[in-house]
Scaffold this motif. Structure first.
Motif, PDB file in Angstrom:
ATOM      1  N   LEU A  87       0.836  -1.208   0.000  1.00  0.00           N
ATOM      2  CA  LEU A  87       0.000   0.000   0.000  1.00  0.00           C
ATOM      3  C   LEU A  87       0.866   1.252   0.000  1.00  0.00           C
ATOM      4  CD1 LEU A  87      -2.810   1.367   0.284  1.00  0.00           C
ATOM      5  CD2 LEU A  87      -2.459   1.223   2.753  1.00  0.00           C
ATOM      6  N   TYR A  88       1.918   1.241   0.792  1.00  0.00           N
ATOM      7  CA  TYR A  88       2.821   2.397   0.838  1.00  0.00           C
ATOM      8  C   TYR A  88       3.550   2.590  -0.491  1.00  0.00           C
ATOM      9  CZ  TYR A  88       2.086   2.515   5.916  1.00  0.00           C
ATOM     10  OH  TYR A  88       1.540   2.599   7.167  1.00  0.00           O
ATOM     11  N   LEU A  89       3.852   1.502  -1.188  1.00  0.00           N
ATOM     12  CA  LEU A  89       4.437   1.638  -2.525  1.00  0.00           C
ATOM     13  C   LEU A  89       3.448   2.278  -3.499  1.00  0.00           C
ATOM     14  CD1 LEU A  89       6.432  -1.694  -2.989  1.00  0.00           C
ATOM     15  CD2 LEU A  89       7.337   0.617  -2.748  1.00  0.00           C
ATOM     16  N   CYS A  90       2.181   1.943  -3.347  1.00  0.00           N
ATOM     17  CA  CYS A  90       1.156   2.582  -4.183  1.00  0.00           C
ATOM     18  C   CYS A  90       1.038   4.065  -3.854  1.00  0.00           C
ATOM     19  CB  CYS A  90      -0.186   1.888  -4.006  1.00  0.00           C
ATOM     20  SG  CYS A  90      -0.243   0.233  -4.719  1.00  0.00           S
ATOM     21  N   VAL A  91       1.228   4.423  -2.591  1.00  0.00           N
ATOM     22  CA  VAL A  91       1.223   5.839  -2.211  1.00  0.00           C
ATOM     23  C   VAL A  91       2.422   6.533  -2.856  1.00  0.00           C
ATOM     24  CG1 VAL A  91       1.491   7.445  -0.277  1.00  0.00           C
ATOM     25  CG2 VAL A  91      -0.040   5.497  -0.068  1.00  0.00           C
ATOM     26  N   ALA A  92       3.555   5.855  -2.894  1.00  0.00           N
ATOM     27  CA  ALA A  92       4.752   6.452  -3.498  1.00  0.00           C
ATOM     28  C   ALA A  92       4.570   6.721  -4.986  1.00  0.00           C
ATOM     29  CB  ALA A  92       5.961   5.548  -3.281  1.00  0.00           C
ATOM     30  N   THR A  93       3.745   5.920  -5.648  1.00  0.00           N
ATOM     31  CA  THR A  93       3.477   6.154  -7.068  1.00  0.00           C
ATOM     32  C   THR A  93       2.322   7.111  -7.288  1.00  0.00           C
ATOM     33  OG1 THR A  93       2.068   4.201  -7.203  1.00  0.00           O
ATOM     34  CG2 THR A  93       4.396   3.914  -7.762  1.00  0.00           C
ATOM     35  N   ARG A  94       1.842   7.712  -6.202  1.00  0.00           N
ATOM     36  CA  ARG A  94       0.811   8.744  -6.215  1.00  0.00           C
ATOM     37  C   ARG A  94      -0.544   8.266  -6.719  1.00  0.00           C
ATOM     38  NH1 ARG A  94       2.235  14.078  -5.261  1.00  0.00           N
ATOM     39  NH2 ARG A  94       4.442  14.372  -5.015  1.00  0.00           N
ATOM     40  N   LEU A  95      -0.908   7.062  -6.365  1.00  0.00           N
ATOM     41  CA  LEU A  95      -2.265   6.602  -6.658  1.00  0.00           C
ATOM     42  C   LEU A  95      -3.197   7.199  -5.612  1.00  0.00           C
ATOM     43  CD1 LEU A  95      -1.541   2.879  -7.488  1.00  0.00           C
ATOM     44  CD2 LEU A  95      -2.071   4.707  -9.081  1.00  0.00           C
TER      45      LEU A  95
END
Length: 161
Positions: A87-95
């Motif tokens: 989930l945090y990786l998805c936040v890093a990709t600005r989803l």
């Protein structure tokens, strides 16, 4: 042969005009995470909270698992941390959906875990300190992710907005 850009008044060759979308796209990717932005601060807070969650798991294993070792959901604890990391990786990709889910989970974890810190302090003070610092990191990340300038500044610098 040169073409005239009707919106900005600049003249450009047809080759430069065809490269303009690629340059805009490259600026958007390089401007995604930059220092001194709320998004970078949120990512740093989330990374620190994520590392502390693994430390919490290690501390829980150090003091011994409650009850029968076979009945403790150790695998579920590991899987939950891996899913939160994704989930945090998805936040890093600005989803955007990941951003809002992270904000909601951050506020929910603060509301549900903060009242238990006093009892945790009586049982195992080191774990209470780790949990408290992780909560502060999650709360600060949630507040940084709520900052409206996190996406607007990147859009302006990339030439999108």
């Amino acid at each position: 042969m040169s073409t005239v850009n009707a919106y900005s008044g600049d003249t450009a060759s047809s080759l430069e005009a065809s490269e303009a979308p690629a340059q805009t796209r490259n600026r958007a990717w390089t401007g995604r995470i930059e220092r001194n932005s709320p998004h970078a601060a949120a990512l740093a807070s989330l990374a620190f909270a994520y590392a502390l969650s693994w430390a919490e798991l290690g501390l829980a294993a150090t003091i011994g698992l409650p009850g029968d070792t076979g009945s403790h959901p150790l695998a579920a604890s590991v899987v939950a941390r891996v899913l939160v990391g994704l989930l945090y990786l998805c936040v890093a990709t600005r989803l955007q959906w990941a951003r809002w889910v992270t904000v909601a989970l951050g506020f929910a974890s603060v509301a549900l875990v903060a009242p238990t810190l006093a009892l945790q302090w009586e049982t195992f003070p080191a774990a209470a300190v780790v949990s408290g610092v992780a909560l502060v990191c999650r709360l600060s990340a949630s507040l940084f992710l709520l900052a409206p300038s996190a996406d607007v500044e990147v859009s302006k610098k990339a030439g999108i907005a």
